[in-house]
Each structure stands twice: as C-alpha cells, then as structure tokens.
Design a protein around this motif. Sequence first.
Motif, mmCIF file in Angstrom:
data_model
loop_
_atom_site.group_PDB
_atom_site.id
_atom_site.type_symbol
_atom_site.label_atom_id
_atom_site.label_comp_id
_atom_site.label_asym_id
_atom_site.label_seq_id
_atom_site.Cartn_x
_atom_site.Cartn_y
_atom_site.Cartn_z
ATOM 1 N N TYR A 13 0.786 -1.215 -0.028
ATOM 2 C CA TYR A 13 0.104 -0.120 -0.139
ATOM 3 C C TYR A 13 0.826 1.315 0.055
ATOM 4 O O TYR A 13 0.842 2.110 -0.882
ATOM 5 C CB TYR A 13 -0.957 -0.116 1.198
ATOM 6 C CG TYR A 13 -1.773 1.265 1.230
ATOM 7 C CD1 TYR A 13 -2.787 1.415 0.607
ATOM 8 C CD2 TYR A 13 -1.286 2.240 2.221
ATOM 9 C CE1 TYR A 13 -3.795 2.592 0.792
ATOM 10 C CE2 TYR A 13 -1.872 3.382 2.287
ATOM 11 C CZ TYR A 13 -3.148 3.747 1.539
ATOM 12 O OH TYR A 13 -3.936 4.704 1.747
ATOM 13 N N CYS A 43 -9.735 5.396 10.026
ATOM 14 C CA CYS A 43 -9.267 4.819 8.861
ATOM 15 C C CYS A 43 -7.981 4.881 8.747
ATOM 16 O O CYS A 43 -7.368 5.264 7.468
ATOM 17 C CB CYS A 43 -9.940 5.288 7.562
ATOM 18 S SG CYS A 43 -11.816 5.018 7.875
ATOM 19 N N ASP A 74 -8.383 1.195 12.706
ATOM 20 C CA ASP A 74 -8.649 0.898 11.195
ATOM 21 C C ASP A 74 -9.205 -0.532 11.516
ATOM 22 O O ASP A 74 -9.064 -1.335 12.283
ATOM 23 C CB ASP A 74 -7.439 0.842 10.384
ATOM 24 C CG ASP A 74 -7.564 0.621 8.933
ATOM 25 O OD1 ASP A 74 -7.431 1.606 8.277
ATOM 26 O OD2 ASP A 74 -8.305 -0.245 8.617
ATOM 27 N N GLY A 99 -7.982 10.492 6.478
ATOM 28 C CA GLY A 99 -7.125 10.583 5.218
ATOM 29 C C GLY A 99 -7.354 9.455 4.407
ATOM 30 O O GLY A 99 -7.105 8.345 4.551
HETATM 31 C C1 LIG Z 1 -7.262 4.438 1.168
HETATM 32 S S1 LIG Z 1 -6.769 3.742 2.687
HETATM 33 C C2 LIG Z 1 -6.307 4.950 3.842
HETATM 34 C C3 LIG Z 1 -5.124 4.721 4.719
HETATM 35 C C4 LIG Z 1 -4.654 6.028 5.231
HETATM 36 N N1 LIG Z 1 -5.480 6.914 6.117
HETATM 37 C C5 LIG Z 1 -3.719 6.892 4.533
HETATM 38 O O1 LIG Z 1 -4.057 8.099 4.675
HETATM 39 O O2 LIG Z 1 -2.972 6.337 3.640
HETATM 40 C C6 LIG Z 1 -8.392 3.530 3.402
HETATM 41 C C7 LIG Z 1 -8.461 2.703 4.749
HETATM 42 O O3 LIG Z 1 -9.664 2.970 5.343
HETATM 43 C C8 LIG Z 1 -10.028 1.828 6.073
HETATM 44 N N2 LIG Z 1 -11.497 1.631 6.261
HETATM 45 C C9 LIG Z 1 -12.417 1.605 5.325
HETATM 46 N N3 LIG Z 1 -13.572 1.577 6.167
HETATM 47 C C10 LIG Z 1 -13.455 1.509 7.366
HETATM 48 C C11 LIG Z 1 -14.312 1.465 8.476
HETATM 49 N N4 LIG Z 1 -15.592 1.367 8.398
HETATM 50 N N5 LIG Z 1 -13.696 1.511 9.733
HETATM 51 C C12 LIG Z 1 -12.251 1.384 9.840
HETATM 52 N N6 LIG Z 1 -11.352 1.548 8.883
HETATM 53 C C13 LIG Z 1 -12.165 1.692 7.503
HETATM 54 C C14 LIG Z 1 -9.467 0.652 5.214
HETATM 55 O O4 LIG Z 1 -9.348 -0.666 5.980
HETATM 56 C C15 LIG Z 1 -8.371 1.406 4.656
HETATM 57 O O5 LIG Z 1 -7.159 1.055 5.756
#
Ligand SMILES: C[S@@+](CC[C@H](N)C(=O)[O-])C[C@H]1O[C@@H](n2cnc3c(N)ncnc32)[C@H](O)[C@@H]1O
Length: 256
Positions: free
Chosen positions: A36, A71, A95, A139
Amino acid sequence: MAQEAVTTAPTSDSAYFNGSKEQYVQAMFAEIAPRYDLLNDLLSLRMHRRWRRLAVRLAQVEPGQTCLDVCTGTGAFALDLARAVGISGKVAGSDFCAPMIRAGYGTLQRQSHAPIRMMVGNTEALPFTSGVFDVVTVGFGIRNVASIASALEEMSRVVKPGGKVVVLEFTRPEGVSPVVTWYLFKFLPWLGGLLSRRDAYTYLPQSMKSFIDRHELSRMMEQAGIEKVTIRKLNFGTVCIHIGTRATSQAEAMQL
Ligand SMILES: C[S@@+](CC[C@H](N)C(=O)[O-])C[C@H]1O[C@@H](n2cnc3c(N)ncnc32)[C@H](O)[C@@H]1O
C-alpha cells in the motif's frame, strides 16, 4: 441528523460489492496492505505525504494535544499527528483492517518519537467515549466507509466541543481533463495490476467518480455537528482538505 439517502454506498459502486461494501473494502485492503505505502508513493509521486502534513498544519495541531486518526491504514496520518503533538501529546490510530495496521507497524516504531496507540476499530462505531480528542482526522478513508454519515457522526462525537475534524480525500474536480481521466482510468489500474491487485486500482477511480462532491461533503459534516467547515483544494481539485470545528451545543455552552 443526516438523511438515509446519502448514508448508503452510491449505487454505481454496487458492481464492486458482491454483498457488503464493508467486507469488500476490508478484504481488498487486507490483500494490498504489504504494498500500500509503496504504491501510494509511486501513484502520487509522494505528494500524499505533503497533503497530510499540510492538513496537520492547517488544523493547527499543537504540542500536548490528544488526537485520533480513523481509517488510519498504515498510520501515515497518525505519524504526522504524532510529530505535531510531540512527546507531551497522545495519538491513537484505528482501522478495521488489521493487516493494514500490521504493515505500518515497523515504520511507526522507527519514525515516531511520540507514543501512537494503534487499534482495530470500525470508524462507524468508534471504541471511545465522547468528547475526548482535540483533533480527529481521516485521510482517504471517508470514501471507503459504508456510511459516510455514520462515520462523520462518530468522528464528531469523539472530538471535544471546539475541537477539529479534518477530512483529507480525493474529490471530483469540476471539469476533468483528458489527461486526468487517462491517468485515473487507464494508467492507474495498469500500474496497480502490475505491482498489486488490479481491481483495487480500478475501484479507486470508480469510488472517486461516485463519491459525493466537496460541497456535499461539507454539508454532511455540518449535519454531523461540525461547523465552520473550510475547504482547501489541492492537485487541480482532485484532492480536498475539509476542516471544521465541533459545535458546542447550547446545553454544553451553558455549562461552560
Ligand atoms: C485508502 S486507505 C487510507 C489509509 C490512510 N488513512 C492513508 O492516509 O493512507 C483507507 C483505509 O480505510 C479503512 N477503512 C475503510 N472503512 C473503514 C471503517 N468502516 N472502519 C475502519 N477503517 C475503515 C481501510 O481498511 C483502509 O485501511
């Protein structure tokens, strides 16, 4: 409270979710977790790092504050918050995808001088009591949750009255140039497929396309009790930072 019509995943996303969006998103991030950060660096030419740092600066995060990043994924935003609050502050990251948290663990250990508490938790039902954080950030996560309204309400609930809520997210620009379209719908899935899982990188532009626009996001933040929302457009309007202040309710104001 926000209306149901805007709380569910947009219907144009439905092709991706054979069942629940939550399960799809969780499984997808679990699979791409090891690559990632690398792919983020490649696909944004490391700009995503600057955007998070700018968001922390715009939110005026101060030493000694208590912050939460939801998240949080591999914890990049939590790390920037930790740098800003310093050793006298506290940062938590949550997360619902444990492999994402595990993938970032080494970097956080090496790079953070302040303690960061990482935990598995759903943004739509945060495992915290109300009004405990000075700043709550998200984010590139709000686009991925099943219910944007629930996630914003939870972020608003756990921040102190007068505290800040920060949303950094890809957004639909007004007029999309052919170059941006080519990059999003052709180049990005191609490179994603080469280095990781192709459908995760077709999901990204698709989810951007079907995501609410920045004005609607601002309205939803207000519906969740976050006021004075400002919007900073970045990268030709394809990325936005929304920052608002948790409203102080009349009852709370009278107790002050
Ligand atoms: C695109 S990644 C962003 C990660 C980080 N915040 C960044 O800025 O790189 C989206 C993240 O949101 C998490 N996510 C999506 N829906 C979620 C939820 N309902 N509760 C907790 N995490 C969630 C996913 O597991 C993932 O790790």
